[in-house]
Design a protein around this motif. Sequence first.
Motif, PDB file in Angstrom:
ATOM      1  N   PHE A 366       0.831  -1.214   0.000  1.00  0.00           N
ATOM      2  CA  PHE A 366       0.000   0.000   0.000  1.00  0.00           C
ATOM      3  C   PHE A 366       0.863   1.261   0.000  1.00  0.00           C
ATOM      4  CE2 PHE A 366      -3.229  -2.619   2.664  1.00  0.00           C
ATOM      5  CZ  PHE A 366      -3.660  -3.263   1.517  1.00  0.00           C
ATOM      6  N   GLY A 367       2.145   1.088  -0.301  1.00  0.00           N
ATOM      7  CA  GLY A 367       3.004   2.268  -0.364  1.00  0.00           C
ATOM      8  C   GLY A 367       3.870   2.492   0.859  1.00  0.00           C
ATOM      9  N   GLY A 368       3.755   1.611   1.858  1.00  0.00           N
ATOM     10  CA  GLY A 368       4.610   1.752   3.037  1.00  0.00           C
ATOM     11  C   GLY A 368       6.062   1.482   2.651  1.00  0.00           C
ATOM     12  N   THR A 369       6.998   2.283   3.208  1.00  0.00           N
ATOM     13  CA  THR A 369       8.405   2.070   2.865  1.00  0.00           C
ATOM     14  C   THR A 369       9.231   1.782   4.099  1.00  0.00           C
ATOM     15  OG1 THR A 369       8.780   4.430   3.065  1.00  0.00           O
ATOM     16  CG2 THR A 369       8.376   3.579   0.845  1.00  0.00           C
ATOM     17  N   LYS A 370       8.594   1.831   5.280  1.00  0.00           N
ATOM     18  CA  LYS A 370       9.353   1.598   6.497  1.00  0.00           C
ATOM     19  C   LYS A 370       9.390   0.105   6.803  1.00  0.00           C
ATOM     20  CE  LYS A 370       8.821   6.125   8.379  1.00  0.00           C
ATOM     21  NZ  LYS A 370       7.792   7.044   8.871  1.00  0.00           N
ATOM     22  N   ALA A 371      10.516  -0.332   7.348  1.00  0.00           N
ATOM     23  CA  ALA A 371      10.676  -1.757   7.656  1.00  0.00           C
ATOM     24  C   ALA A 371       9.914  -2.095   8.934  1.00  0.00           C
ATOM     25  CB  ALA A 371      12.155  -2.074   7.838  1.00  0.00           C
ATOM     26  N   THR A 372       9.101  -3.141   8.884  1.00  0.00           N
ATOM     27  CA  THR A 372       8.360  -3.550  10.075  1.00  0.00           C
ATOM     28  C   THR A 372       8.715  -4.994  10.423  1.00  0.00           C
ATOM     29  OG1 THR A 372       6.521  -4.467   8.839  1.00  0.00           O
ATOM     30  CG2 THR A 372       6.394  -2.106   9.390  1.00  0.00           C
ATOM     31  N   VAL A 373       8.220  -5.424  11.582  1.00  0.00           N
ATOM     32  CA  VAL A 373       8.437  -6.801  12.018  1.00  0.00           C
ATOM     33  C   VAL A 373       7.842  -7.775  11.002  1.00  0.00           C
ATOM     34  CG1 VAL A 373       7.850  -8.464  13.826  1.00  0.00           C
ATOM     35  CG2 VAL A 373       8.565  -6.137  14.451  1.00  0.00           C
ATOM     36  N   THR A 374       6.670  -7.428  10.463  1.00  0.00           N
ATOM     37  CA  THR A 374       6.043  -8.291   9.458  1.00  0.00           C
ATOM     38  C   THR A 374       6.914  -8.391   8.209  1.00  0.00           C
ATOM     39  OG1 THR A 374       3.873  -7.698  10.296  1.00  0.00           O
ATOM     40  CG2 THR A 374       3.939  -8.635   8.083  1.00  0.00           C
ATOM     41  N   SER A 402      13.291  -4.297   0.087  1.00  0.00           N
ATOM     42  CA  SER A 402      13.847  -2.976  -0.121  1.00  0.00           C
ATOM     43  C   SER A 402      13.709  -2.128   1.155  1.00  0.00           C
ATOM     44  CB  SER A 402      13.175  -2.365  -1.356  1.00  0.00           C
ATOM     45  OG  SER A 402      12.861  -1.040  -1.136  1.00  0.00           O
ATOM     46  N   ALA A 403      12.585  -2.297   1.886  1.00  0.00           N
ATOM     47  CA  ALA A 403      12.412  -1.533   3.129  1.00  0.00           C
ATOM     48  C   ALA A 403      13.472  -1.930   4.151  1.00  0.00           C
ATOM     49  CB  ALA A 403      11.015  -1.771   3.698  1.00  0.00           C
ATOM     50  N   ILE A 404      13.715  -3.230   4.293  1.00  0.00           N
ATOM     51  CA  ILE A 404      14.707  -3.685   5.279  1.00  0.00           C
ATOM     52  C   ILE A 404      16.103  -3.248   4.862  1.00  0.00           C
ATOM     53  CG2 ILE A 404      15.752  -5.730   6.369  1.00  0.00           C
ATOM     54  CD1 ILE A 404      13.046  -6.168   7.161  1.00  0.00           C
ATOM     55  N   GLU A 406      16.982  -0.622   3.070  1.00  0.00           N
ATOM     56  CA  GLU A 406      17.211   0.818   3.240  1.00  0.00           C
ATOM     57  C   GLU A 406      17.213   1.245   4.709  1.00  0.00           C
ATOM     58  OE1 GLU A 406      18.286   2.685   0.847  1.00  0.00           O
ATOM     59  OE2 GLU A 406      18.112   0.874  -0.402  1.00  0.00           O
ATOM     60  N   SER A 407      16.284   0.677   5.486  1.00  0.00           N
ATOM     61  CA  SER A 407      16.119   1.177   6.855  1.00  0.00           C
ATOM     62  C   SER A 407      17.118   0.582   7.830  1.00  0.00           C
ATOM     63  CB  SER A 407      14.721   0.859   7.384  1.00  0.00           C
ATOM     64  OG  SER A 407      13.740   1.234   6.491  1.00  0.00           O
ATOM     65  N   VAL A 408      17.505  -0.664   7.619  1.00  0.00           N
ATOM     66  CA  VAL A 408      18.320  -1.336   8.636  1.00  0.00           C
ATOM     67  C   VAL A 408      19.616  -1.934   8.089  1.00  0.00           C
ATOM     68  CG1 VAL A 408      18.351  -3.145  10.397  1.00  0.00           C
ATOM     69  CG2 VAL A 408      16.255  -1.834  10.015  1.00  0.00           C
ATOM     70  N   ALA A 409      19.524  -2.707   7.004  1.00  0.00           N
ATOM     71  CA  ALA A 409      20.700  -3.438   6.530  1.00  0.00           C
ATOM     72  C   ALA A 409      21.814  -2.486   6.090  1.00  0.00           C
ATOM     73  CB  ALA A 409      20.313  -4.376   5.384  1.00  0.00           C
ATOM     74  N   ARG A 410      21.465  -1.481   5.286  1.00  0.00           N
ATOM     75  CA  ARG A 410      22.484  -0.570   4.799  1.00  0.00           C
ATOM     76  C   ARG A 410      23.116   0.245   5.932  1.00  0.00           C
ATOM     77  NH1 ARG A 410      22.982   1.052  -0.456  1.00  0.00           N
ATOM     78  NH2 ARG A 410      20.762   0.855  -0.900  1.00  0.00           N
ATOM     79  N   PRO A 411      22.304   0.906   6.778  1.00  0.00           N
ATOM     80  CA  PRO A 411      22.943   1.697   7.854  1.00  0.00           C
ATOM     81  C   PRO A 411      23.816   0.858   8.784  1.00  0.00           C
ATOM     82  CG  PRO A 411      20.556   2.097   7.799  1.00  0.00           C
ATOM     83  CD  PRO A 411      20.845   1.064   6.772  1.00  0.00           C
ATOM     84  N   LEU A 412      23.471  -0.401   8.996  1.00  0.00           N
ATOM     85  CA  LEU A 412      24.271  -1.222   9.919  1.00  0.00           C
ATOM     86  C   LEU A 412      25.290  -2.073   9.180  1.00  0.00           C
ATOM     87  CD1 LEU A 412      21.743  -2.466  12.639  1.00  0.00           C
ATOM     88  CD2 LEU A 412      23.454  -0.667  12.825  1.00  0.00           C
ATOM     89  N   ASP A 413      25.302  -1.957   7.844  1.00  0.00           N
ATOM     90  CA  ASP A 413      26.245  -2.726   7.044  1.00  0.00           C
ATOM     91  C   ASP A 413      26.054  -4.232   7.248  1.00  0.00           C
ATOM     92  OD1 ASP A 413      28.260  -3.194   5.297  1.00  0.00           O
ATOM     93  OD2 ASP A 413      29.885  -2.850   6.747  1.00  0.00           O
ATOM     94  N   LEU A 414      24.802  -4.676   7.170  1.00  0.00           N
ATOM     95  CA  LEU A 414      24.486  -6.095   7.341  1.00  0.00           C
ATOM     96  C   LEU A 414      23.808  -6.604   6.077  1.00  0.00           C
ATOM     97  CD1 LEU A 414      22.803  -5.887  10.876  1.00  0.00           C
ATOM     98  CD2 LEU A 414      25.099  -6.749  10.391  1.00  0.00           C
ATOM     99  N   SER A 415      23.749  -7.932   5.918  1.00  0.00           N
ATOM    100  CA  SER A 415      22.953  -8.476   4.820  1.00  0.00           C
ATOM    101  C   SER A 415      21.479  -8.267   5.169  1.00  0.00           C
ATOM    102  CB  SER A 415      23.241  -9.965   4.647  1.00  0.00           C
ATOM    103  OG  SER A 415      22.654 -10.687   5.712  1.00  0.00           O
ATOM    104  N   ILE A 416      20.617  -8.349   4.139  1.00  0.00           N
ATOM    105  CA  ILE A 416      19.182  -8.141   4.386  1.00  0.00           C
ATOM    106  C   ILE A 416      18.669  -9.158   5.395  1.00  0.00           C
ATOM    107  CG2 ILE A 416      16.901  -8.272   3.313  1.00  0.00           C
ATOM    108  CD1 ILE A 416      17.982  -7.027   0.857  1.00  0.00           C
TER     109      ILE A 416
END
Lengths: 679, 577
Positions: A366-374, A402-404, A406-416
């Motif tokens: 639905f257009g959400g771009t933030k990474a969630t638990v789901t 893509s959300a994970i 951008e929001s978490v993997a890239r800033p922490l330098d981790l795999s998705i």
Amino acid sequence: MVSTGVRTDMIRAGSDIGGTFTDVIVYDAEVKSIRLAKIPSSRQLGQAVLDGLALTDSSFGSIDTLVHGSTVVINALLERKGVPTALVTTEGFRDVYEIGRINRPDSFNIFFEKHTPLVSRELRLEVRERMLPDRKVLDLDESSVRQLISTLSSVDVDAIAILLLHSFVNPEHEISLKKKLQEAFPTRYISASHELTREYREYERTSTVVANAYVGPIVDKYLAKLEADLAELQFSGNFYLVQSNGGLIGVSEARRNCISLIESGPASGVVGTQEVLKDLHIGSGVAFDMGGTTAKAGVIENSEPRIGHQYFIGNYNTGLPVLTPVMDIHEVGTGGGSIAFVTEFGELRVGPQSAGADPGPACYGFGGTKATVTDANVVLGRLSDKLPLAGSLELDLAAAKSAIQESVARPLDLSIEQAALGIIQVANATMAYSISAVTIERGLAPSDFVLVAYGGAGPLHATQLARELGMGKVIIPPSPGVFSAYGMLFSDPRAFSSRTVITAIDTSSLKGLRKIIDELILESISSIEVSADMRYVGQEHTVSVPVDLDMVDMGLASELKKRFDEVHERTYSHSAPEEPAQIVTLRVSAGMSSDKPNFPPIPDKEAPGQSRFVADVWLTEESALPVPFYAREDLNKNQTLSGPAVIFEETASTLLLNGDVADIHPNGHILINLGGEGS
Amino acid sequence: MKSADKRRAIDAEVLRHGFIAITEEMKINLMRTAYNMIIYEALDFTVGLFDREGNTISIGLGLPMFIRGMSETVKETLIEYPHEVMRPGDIFITNDAYITGSHLNHIVLTLPLFENENVIGFTSTMAHWIDIGGVLNGITKDIFSEGLQIPICKLFSEGVQNDLLVKIIAQNVRDPDLALGDLRAQIAAVRTGEKRFYRLLKRYGHDALTFAMKFTMERSAERSRAAVKAIPDGRYEAECYMDGDGVVDKPIPIHVSVEVAGERMIVDMSGISEQVQGFYNSGRTAGLSAAQVAFTCLVDPLSRPINDGIYEPLEVILPDRTVVSALKPAAMRWWMTIPMTVVDTIFKALAPAMPKSVPAGHHADLAIVDMNGTHPQGCHFYRCLGGLIGGGWGAKWNSDGMSATICINDGDTHNAPVESMELKYPHIIEQHALREDSGGAGKFRGGLGVIQQRRVLADSAINAQIERTQDAPWGLFGGMAGSANKLELLRKDGSHELYPTGKVLDEVLAEGDAYILYSGGGGGYGDPYERLTEIVLDDVRKGYVTIESARQDYGVVIDRQTMEINLTETSGLRQGK
């Protein structure tokens, strides 16, 4: 309604009104079947139940008992949409309600806010009278009452709340003042504090009676409309409402004690858990409900839910307190929709902000771009994009990735996948806290409990949470996604009464308590449980100790003391058997048992269910493994499955980890014995 | 950061929740099992988890002003008992006032945590006992008259209790049952923390735990540095004064200077008064705490856990022998009053630098009236902390101050319900109300103070150390001061006795006498003439502000009959300003 014995309902229905959907559930005792329907909440209740019944092939007139859970009270309070209300207090104490307890829970936040009273200061009035705990100091002053009535005549209010000091011991002045005000203002809703609670602490009682008066006329109207709708639909059975303690009350009691309805939804889930445990002959369990925005945990100990006696509307920091029996439930702001992010200082955080239903997690598309638990669960393959969520929503794996990324993997330098696993781990740590809050912090060891998981997301996280807490067994009940409505089928009428007594523990005082217990029982009905809040002399806080009537009748003071020492030891890991103790508050809870549904057996199948498909699932960060996906409806009774595996159904998915063994109970529960480090 | 460490950022976040959970559980355990009201209602205690060197990893408050007490005690303990002589099952105890920085009522228990034979951290709790012996009424002038002093020593040695010490304690306090009950609760609290810590250790291992402690502290330090960097560089000063020390009739000056330079903040307390004769002194630990409390409020108020990383950019200059760094044998019993005014003065100093972050002055006193006597029913000795009524807080750049809230020294501290007081003590509380007109006028109004009137039904000794009765809570940027704290006695015959410095020492309230305690209101923020007239009218209708004050302080004229604004006169007043 005072009757004993066992009623036999042929058809029992429950309806739980939520924000988006009304869940309707019907149990037919004749054919021992349970049917469910979800109806949009926009329709009126009678119609929603009728529509639900149509979907379940039942007729409305045939329902013997209809149980209703409603958010009308909590919504009116949270949205501050009650009626204009006045408060009357003992002279000198109208500001107690605004002063409150003077505490600043966020100690370092100099921009803190306090609670906001529901009645503003110009509508807080006083009357001359005074009681002390043991005597009357000043009669209710007639001229002061006349003055009060004259003032009340000139203000525009629909409800009046009364709080006089020490009315928890002696309500004489409250009773007489209420009578006079009722005569003067027959159409206004008038509530006096002693009718709702008989415990000391004037601020909390003030807040309770004001909240009750504030919603009283609204509940009145709501119930009148419901009754009219039901009558029009030829309904002639029993109609009950679910209280915050899980018990049911009739309409007239609900009108007087509206505040007892404040948390009916979560309470039903705990009642459902209690019945699941009974069905499986298990004594103690944790009820764990994980939805989109929050996770809640409650406790069943020796077949009884733990009840708390104080509730905050909203939250502890700014919420108004209410003294009413409420299921002891701890909530944390972590759910499937909780947003994961990395702070500017490189810290991973999950929640409490939630993506809600709109736009929802990125995977909803639905257009959400933030990474969630789901999204993390989707990326890890635990929620398969091959299966539509809730039967109709196609999951967008690419958006989740893509959300994970951008929001978490890239800033922490981790795999998705590392990032997704990290999000799940942190979410599990915060949810484990909600469970430890209702167990460890109450002196209970989680390892003595089974975990009963429900809500849309509960079954997916249950085996991981249980491991986190050292619990050995997980149970997924039938229909976990609509389990709160399910719980309503099992609720019984139940009345709670209590009295602050502050009594030493010796033979003669103990025998003297019988008279008070009998009074409390008369206020209630049957199937009695008596408990006492006790403490060592000099302590303030109390623990609840079950009391046998024999102990009271025979004055077995040392046995009661011993029982208290044991409870104290268990709760706080120390006790002082040589120190004297006292009883502070007596509580009586009275129930009526009725013929309730059993969990109906699942239909026989010719062969054990086979997996529908196999898909890659990330259980560790090294690699994905092929994991079989089973449809819950395919599974046969007594069938055994070994983890890793996923069991999916329309409203939820259950994850089995390596070493877990699931047994399909003949009545449909999934019983999971944890393997490996979990056991 | 190395790549392996990045992966461990996830464990660190999981463990951060674990650290908070440990101290939360210790806190709940102590609060629920303590015997005395100061612990269970006033939450006059703190629990904490510390690293091997005694640095704070997580604190479960309790009182903000306890922020340094335990950490400094752990560090002192390590000087006397180095790591290698500590053994599993040891619990250390002390109430050394010059270590905790506070009074002898604060008992600190410290339990070392081990992995194999090595100390890897500590759990600790500091809690207020209602009585530790010493002079009961009046003022003290040295530490020896304030009660039993327990040097740092072992309460438990490898699990075995030091019975002699417990007997000495029991012999020296007025209510041994109460004291030993609180001691048991504190023992249970440090052991609860120990149990939970070992569970985390077993699950995650020493390396991950140590990393998480370091990670948590480093991130806090970065966050603080960034916040300090955002404050304009410069040197900011403020001063105010306390009423007096109860012995010599002269004010006690409090002067602070704050220098902000890039990522560092230096709080210089050299201008604070020398230590005094009366018991208003506190130790260096309390002076440091005051600076750290102010720093936390302005820089990182909401992050958890509270840990020593936060203070990395903060430097405190505090010479010995000031009233907040007093040396033995200074009297310390009422230690808590002056440090909280120091916090407020730091806010005041920084107001020009961070106008949107600081509130105007608050009432800055616990407003306690200490009473004792013999209960006519049961004829037992009782001691009652009357007062503790909260007071007004200062207004802020965007909102009014909060009314009737506990001062900055305390946090989630509760008042005692009137019904509970009247159940326990031979007292009747005749009024418990907001103090009208006490909030300082301003574009945003200060919060209101509280009035409590309490009459005794049997003779009672009364002692009160109400402070800041002279230097009222100040306003900011044109806002006016709130009303100062005030205490008066009301005799049975109707006569009033006002105590101009709020200090009542060993008076007797005879049966039928009463006290009336007024806590101060908060200072206002901004020019009162800029407050919207309809908001002033609303305040008057609700009785927060009188018609007289509306006219005089806000330039708003309200007709007493119609309770409407007289527009002509109002605009005349406001324009003629």
